[in-house]
Write a protein that holds these residues in place. Structure first.
Motif, short mmCIF file in Angstrom:
data_model
loop_
_atom_site.label_atom_id
_atom_site.label_comp_id
_atom_site.label_asym_id
_atom_site.label_seq_id
_atom_site.Cartn_x
_atom_site.Cartn_y
_atom_site.Cartn_z
N ASP A 319 0.80 -1.34 -0.08
CA ASP A 319 -0.16 0.05 0.00
C ASP A 319 0.81 1.24 0.09
OD1 ASP A 319 0.72 0.38 2.60
OD2 ASP A 319 -0.77 -0.71 3.27
N SER A 320 0.21 2.35 -0.04
CA SER A 320 1.03 3.66 -0.11
C SER A 320 1.90 3.82 1.21
CB SER A 320 -0.12 4.87 -0.23
OG SER A 320 -1.00 4.82 0.67
N HIS A 321 1.47 3.36 2.14
CA HIS A 321 2.33 3.58 3.34
C HIS A 321 3.53 2.82 3.38
CE1 HIS A 321 -1.17 5.77 5.01
NE2 HIS A 321 -1.98 4.83 4.74
N SER A 322 3.56 1.50 2.96
CA SER A 322 4.69 0.64 2.93
C SER A 322 5.55 0.92 1.49
CB SER A 322 4.04 -0.97 3.13
OG SER A 322 3.37 -1.01 1.96
N GLU A 323 5.14 1.72 0.54
CA GLU A 323 6.01 1.59 -0.37
C GLU A 323 7.37 2.17 -0.35
OE1 GLU A 323 6.11 3.89 -5.04
OE2 GLU A 323 4.26 4.08 -3.48
N LYS A 324 7.76 3.02 0.68
CA LYS A 324 8.86 3.58 1.06
C LYS A 324 9.95 2.27 1.60
CE LYS A 324 7.83 5.50 5.38
NZ LYS A 324 6.47 5.16 5.33
N GLU A 325 9.27 1.26 2.09
CA GLU A 325 9.88 0.20 2.81
C GLU A 325 10.36 -0.85 2.00
OE1 GLU A 325 7.83 -1.29 6.58
OE2 GLU A 325 6.70 0.52 6.43
N ARG A 328 14.20 -1.82 0.98
CA ARG A 328 15.18 -2.95 1.59
C ARG A 328 15.03 -4.01 0.61
NH1 ARG A 328 19.15 -4.82 3.50
NH2 ARG A 328 18.91 -6.76 4.80
N LEU A 329 13.72 -4.56 0.16
CA LEU A 329 13.58 -5.62 -0.65
C LEU A 329 14.57 -5.27 -1.95
CD1 LEU A 329 9.85 -6.48 -0.87
CD2 LEU A 329 11.66 -7.21 0.84
N ILE A 330 14.71 -4.31 -2.49
CA ILE A 330 15.41 -3.76 -3.55
C ILE A 330 17.01 -4.06 -3.03
CG2 ILE A 330 16.14 -1.75 -5.29
CD1 ILE A 330 13.22 -1.14 -4.95
N GLU A 331 17.29 -3.67 -2.14
CA GLU A 331 18.64 -3.69 -1.93
C GLU A 331 19.22 -5.23 -1.77
OE1 GLU A 331 18.80 -1.90 1.98
OE2 GLU A 331 18.84 0.11 1.15
N LEU A 332 18.13 -6.07 -0.96
CA LEU A 332 18.59 -7.46 -1.07
C LEU A 332 18.63 -8.32 -2.48
CD1 LEU A 332 16.11 -8.38 1.85
CD2 LEU A 332 18.60 -8.33 1.84
N HIS A 423 9.88 -10.39 4.76
CA HIS A 423 9.21 -9.16 4.55
C HIS A 423 7.88 -9.68 3.65
CE1 HIS A 423 12.45 -6.25 5.78
NE2 HIS A 423 13.13 -7.15 5.14
N ILE A 424 7.73 -10.92 3.38
CA ILE A 424 6.57 -11.22 2.60
C ILE A 424 5.44 -12.02 3.39
CG2 ILE A 424 5.75 -12.46 0.54
CD1 ILE A 424 8.33 -11.92 -0.69
#
Length: 431
Positions: A319-325, A328-332, A423-424
């Motif tokens: 959701d829009s609240h978790s987009e910035k989080e 971390r997935l992109i870094e992994l 995270h999933i």
């Protein structure tokens, strides 16, 4: 002319009684639509959905022909029969500007299929334009104005583009049929029985309210179950990243793309003209992708192979609240060697099944109106409790796409992937 017929699985027979329509169908610009799929990435998920823009445009024409026949015979006092050929031509040509992998291609190369549709109709260089000018010198401009919603007669415009129009009615029935699902089915026969023109547009008899309800629910279900399917959207993300990689590589190795994808060069250089656009179709693009599978660039060859061989990205909703989080997935993902520019993507799909007319909006919708026995007109959601629940409500989701390899933890990068998996939760982002 003698009547021509096209056998069709949705409408049984498509009837052509006008020489102009038949000649338009046989024009090279319209025949190109045989080589452009109606729902190209959906066909990757629903394997039967191999139908083309050609078949859809014929279907839209057929519905428009039936409607104008009804109007000509029953409502000559409010409908001008001189508008019938215009309506049928606009219905037939409304999607003639769609290109190869249309919507995905448009986002990357900043093209507009509606603008191309109007150019094909109005350009003196096209066969379509020459055929339309046989009717009258200004007929191509009239057809184009119907498609861009500026034609003064709202009856004609609403038959081609509104919340219940010939276009939507055909693609719901057709996409449903070829996808092998029942969600898009509705009672077209009943809708054609209750449709009627009024001074300012199109209305439906109140006695046909349930058929219109059925149509709107079918549309909602098709978007949620078919058009927004996560796997189809995965292929869109993969295609977008593949073309983006090719566009970047062209800057440093133009000779390779001159050999493997010559018809894409005008788009890489932002110099495309109408002839360049018409030279592309799905088959041409797929041939390019297959040649890229042997590219020396690892990313281009891998993405091309994934696309051709249906090795899709996986996804989670957020959701829009978790987009910035998601960073971390992109870094992994990046830490084990995947370039996130090409191996991740965000795909957002939302749809508004129905809405009332809201003049304050940038593109206000034409609401569906019902006419009662006393001649009074009332907006649909004021009659239908079912439609009222859909009115003004947006449905859909946001998805983050990533390589399927991130879900495999039995290799050297298992600790990284286990961290990723933490995270999933049930295919959703875990806050």
């Amino acid at each position: 002319m003698n009547e021509k017929v096209f056998r069709d699985p949705v409408h049984n027979y498509i009837n052509v009684n006008h020489e102009v329509i038949y000649d338009l169908i046989n024009s090279k610009e319209f025949q190109r639509l045989r080589r452009v799929k109606q729902v190209p990435t959906t066909a990757i998920t629903f394997h039967g959905a191999e139908h083309s823009r050609f078949t859809h445009c014929l279907g839209v024409y057929e519905i428009a022909r039936r409607v104008t026949d009804i109007f000509d015979n029953k409502y000559a006092d409010i409908w001008n029969p001189d508008e019938s050929l215009l309506t049928m031509a606009a219905a037939l040509l409304h999607d003639v500007g769609h290109g190869a992998y249309s919507h995905t291609f448009e986002r990357l190369f900043d093209t507009d299929h509606e603008a191309y549709t109007q150019e094909i109709i109005t350009s003196p260089e096209t066969e379509i334009n020459a055929i339309l000018r046989r009717v009258s010198p200004d007929f191509p401009d009239k057809v184009a104005s119907v498609i861009n919603h500026t034609y003064p007669n709202k009856q004609v415009v609403q038959l081609i583009s509104s919340q219940i129009d010939c276009d939507r009615m055909d693609y719901l029935l057709r996409d449903s049929y070829y996808s092998g699902v029942s969600y898009g089915q509705f009672d077209l026969t009943r809708i054609l029985r209750v449709i009627r023109p009024v001074k300012d547009g199109i209305v439906f008899s109140a006695s046909g309210m349930h058929a219109v309800e059925d149509y709107l629910v079918s549309r909602y279900q098709m978007y949620m179950q078919v058009y927004f399917h996560p796997a189809s959207r995965s292929m869109e993300v993969l295609l977008q990243n593949l073309l983006k990689r090719a566009k970047v590589l062209y800057l440093s190795d133009s000779d390779y793309f001159k050999q493997t994808a010559p018809n894409l060069l005008p788009f890489f250089e932002n110099k495309a003209e109408l002839a360049d656009y018409l030279a592309l179709d799905d088959g041409v693009m797929n041939t390019y992708f297959q040649s890229w599978m042997s590219s020396e660039d690892d990313i281009l060859s891998d993405l091309a192979s994934r696309f051709i061989n249906r090795k899709m990205f996986k996804s989670i909703t957020f959701d829009s609240h978790s987009e910035k989080e998601l960073n971390r997935l992109i870094e992994l993902i990046q830490s084990i060697g995947f370039d996130p520019d090409y191996y991740t993507g965000i795909h957002v799909n939302f749809d508004l099944p129905y809405d009332i007319y809201r003049p304050e909006k940038t593109n206000p919708r034409t609401e569906i109106n019902m006419i009662q026995k006393d001649g009074s007109i009332i907006e649909l959601s004021n009659l239908s409790a079912l439609v009222k629940t859909l009115t003004g409500t947006i449905f859909g989701d946001r998805r983050f796409y990533f390589p399927k390899e991130m879900l495999i933890t039995d290799d050297l990068f298992s600790s990284v992937k286990e961290s990723f998996m933490s995270h999933i939760s049930n295919e959703h982002f875990k806050h």
